[in-house]
Design a protein around this motif. Structure first.
Motif, short mmCIF file in Angstrom:
data_model
loop_
_atom_site.label_atom_id
_atom_site.label_comp_id
_atom_site.label_asym_id
_atom_site.label_seq_id
_atom_site.Cartn_x
_atom_site.Cartn_y
_atom_site.Cartn_z
N ALA A 64 -23.33 27.97 72.32
CA ALA A 64 -21.88 28.01 72.08
C ALA A 64 -21.53 27.27 70.79
O ALA A 64 -20.68 27.73 70.01
N HIS A 65 -22.17 26.14 70.56
CA HIS A 65 -21.92 25.39 69.33
C HIS A 65 -22.34 26.20 68.10
O HIS A 65 -21.63 26.24 67.10
N LEU A 66 -23.49 26.86 68.18
CA LEU A 66 -23.95 27.69 67.08
C LEU A 66 -22.96 28.83 66.81
O LEU A 66 -22.59 29.09 65.66
N ALA A 67 -22.51 29.50 67.85
CA ALA A 67 -21.56 30.60 67.70
C ALA A 67 -20.25 30.09 67.09
O ALA A 67 -19.68 30.73 66.19
N ALA A 68 -19.77 28.94 67.55
CA ALA A 68 -18.54 28.36 67.01
C ALA A 68 -18.71 28.00 65.53
O ALA A 68 -17.84 28.30 64.70
N SER A 69 -19.82 27.38 65.21
CA SER A 69 -20.08 26.98 63.82
C SER A 69 -20.12 28.19 62.90
O SER A 69 -19.59 28.16 61.79
N ARG A 70 -20.74 29.27 63.37
CA ARG A 70 -20.79 30.49 62.56
C ARG A 70 -19.39 31.09 62.38
O ARG A 70 -19.04 31.55 61.29
N LEU A 71 -18.59 31.08 63.44
CA LEU A 71 -17.22 31.59 63.33
C LEU A 71 -16.42 30.77 62.33
O LEU A 71 -15.74 31.32 61.45
N PHE A 72 -16.50 29.44 62.43
CA PHE A 72 -15.76 28.58 61.51
C PHE A 72 -16.19 28.84 60.07
O PHE A 72 -15.36 28.95 59.17
N GLN A 73 -17.50 28.98 59.85
CA GLN A 73 -18.02 29.25 58.51
C GLN A 73 -17.54 30.62 58.01
O GLN A 73 -17.13 30.75 56.87
N ASP A 74 -17.59 31.62 58.87
CA ASP A 74 -17.13 32.95 58.48
C ASP A 74 -15.66 32.93 58.07
O ASP A 74 -15.27 33.54 57.07
N GLN A 75 -14.83 32.23 58.85
CA GLN A 75 -13.41 32.18 58.53
C GLN A 75 -13.15 31.39 57.25
O GLN A 75 -12.28 31.75 56.46
N ARG A 76 -13.91 30.33 57.02
CA ARG A 76 -13.76 29.59 55.77
C ARG A 76 -14.16 30.45 54.58
O ARG A 76 -13.48 30.45 53.55
N SER A 77 -15.25 31.18 54.73
CA SER A 77 -15.69 32.08 53.65
C SER A 77 -14.65 33.15 53.39
O SER A 77 -14.39 33.50 52.23
N GLU A 78 -14.05 33.67 54.44
CA GLU A 78 -13.01 34.68 54.27
C GLU A 78 -11.79 34.11 53.53
O GLU A 78 -11.19 34.78 52.69
N MET A 79 -11.44 32.86 53.83
CA MET A 79 -10.34 32.22 53.11
C MET A 79 -10.64 32.17 51.61
O MET A 79 -9.78 32.47 50.77
N TYR A 80 -11.87 31.80 51.27
CA TYR A 80 -12.24 31.69 49.86
C TYR A 80 -12.31 33.07 49.20
O TYR A 80 -11.85 33.25 48.08
N ARG A 81 -12.85 34.06 49.91
CA ARG A 81 -12.88 35.42 49.36
C ARG A 81 -11.47 35.93 49.11
O ARG A 81 -11.21 36.59 48.10
N THR A 82 -10.53 35.62 50.00
CA THR A 82 -9.14 36.03 49.81
C THR A 82 -8.58 35.39 48.53
O THR A 82 -7.92 36.06 47.74
N TYR A 83 -8.87 34.11 48.34
CA TYR A 83 -8.43 33.46 47.10
C TYR A 83 -9.03 34.17 45.89
O TYR A 83 -8.33 34.46 44.91
N LEU A 84 -10.34 34.44 45.93
CA LEU A 84 -10.98 35.11 44.79
C LEU A 84 -10.33 36.45 44.49
O LEU A 84 -10.08 36.79 43.33
N ASP A 85 -10.02 37.20 45.55
CA ASP A 85 -9.38 38.50 45.36
C ASP A 85 -7.98 38.38 44.79
O ASP A 85 -7.50 39.28 44.11
N GLN A 86 -7.31 37.26 45.08
CA GLN A 86 -5.91 37.08 44.67
C GLN A 86 -5.75 36.12 43.50
O GLN A 86 -4.63 35.85 43.08
N ARG A 87 -6.83 35.62 42.96
CA ARG A 87 -6.69 34.53 41.99
C ARG A 87 -5.90 34.91 40.74
O ARG A 87 -5.27 34.05 40.16
N ALA A 88 -5.91 36.16 40.36
CA ALA A 88 -5.12 36.57 39.19
C ALA A 88 -3.63 36.31 39.41
O ALA A 88 -2.87 36.10 38.46
N HIS A 89 -3.20 36.27 40.66
CA HIS A 89 -1.79 36.06 40.98
C HIS A 89 -1.41 34.58 41.08
O HIS A 89 -0.23 34.27 41.20
N TRP A 90 -2.39 33.69 41.05
CA TRP A 90 -2.10 32.26 41.20
C TRP A 90 -1.72 31.60 39.89
O TRP A 90 -1.13 30.52 39.89
N GLY A 91 -2.05 32.18 38.79
CA GLY A 91 -1.68 31.59 37.50
C GLY A 91 -2.71 30.62 36.98
O GLY A 91 -3.61 30.16 37.69
N THR A 92 -2.57 30.28 35.71
CA THR A 92 -3.55 29.47 35.00
C THR A 92 -3.73 28.08 35.61
O THR A 92 -4.86 27.63 35.80
#
Length: 195
Positions: A103-131
């Motif tokens: 259960a801990h392994l599954a939770a850790s993987r979920l948390f990591q996946d969601q954190r990675s998704e947050m960063y990927r979303t930023y990368l996809d949207q970074r042109a809109h964030w400004g200099t």
């Protein structure tokens, strides 16, 4: 939000309650918003209000969220807030049984996946964030050669620095300094590896 203590999750039931993809998203959104209704959260996750309400009640059963003071005059609205200042989940609390470790392994993987998704979303949207935001955002990797004790010390020092900056920023925001202030995610991982 008044400063609340961080909660260390040590029981399997609470870990499983949090380690649900939608519940973890709701917890994170609620933590950022400080308080919200199921309707407000449902809009952000594109889910039915009834489903979001159900998952908020499940989180509440495990003491992760709680009812908040109403923020509007609509008595039908039920407001929610995080019950703690955050959560900590440590491997050492889930090693004593195979089911707990899985259960801990599954939770850790979920948390990591969601954190990675947050960063990927930023990368996809970074042109809109400004200099300014793009220059301030960071992505780094450090390859160190440490002992477990040294890594523990490094982690503590980093968390102390993060807490100091968070406390300062919250105080400034409370004093009305809100211009240019955005939510910022800082993900730091320290782990051994072999080549």
């Amino acid at each position: 939000m008044a400063e609340k203590e961080n909660r260390r999750i040590t029981d399997l039931g609470t870990l499983k309650a949090l380690a649900h993809p939608l519940r973890m998203k709701l917890y994170r959104l609620l933590f950022v918003a400080e308080a919200a209704t199921a309707s407000q959260l449902a809009e952000q996750v594109d889910e039915a209000v009834s489903l979001v309400s159900y998952h908020l009640r499940k989180l509440a059963e495990h003491g992760l969220v709680e009812e908040a003071e109403p923020r509007s005059g609509d008595a039908r609205e039920r407001w929610w807030q995080p019950a703690t200042g955050g959560v900590t989940v440590r491997d050492e609390d889930f090693r004593d049984a195979p089911e707990k470790a899985a259960a801990h392994l599954a939770a850790s993987r979920l948390f990591q996946d969601q954190r990675s998704e947050m960063y990927r979303t930023y990368l996809d949207q970074r042109a809109h964030w400004g200099t300014a935001w793009n220059e301030a955002a960071s992505d780094s990797e450090s390859l160190l050669r440490l002992t477990p004790a040294e890594l523990t010390e490094l982690q503590k020092e980093l968390l102390d620095v993060v807490k100091r900056h968070d406390d300062r920023a919250r105080a400034r925001a409370a004093a009305g300094e809100t211009e240019g202030r955005e939510n910022v995610a800082l993900h730091v991982y320290g782990f051994p590896f072999r080549v």
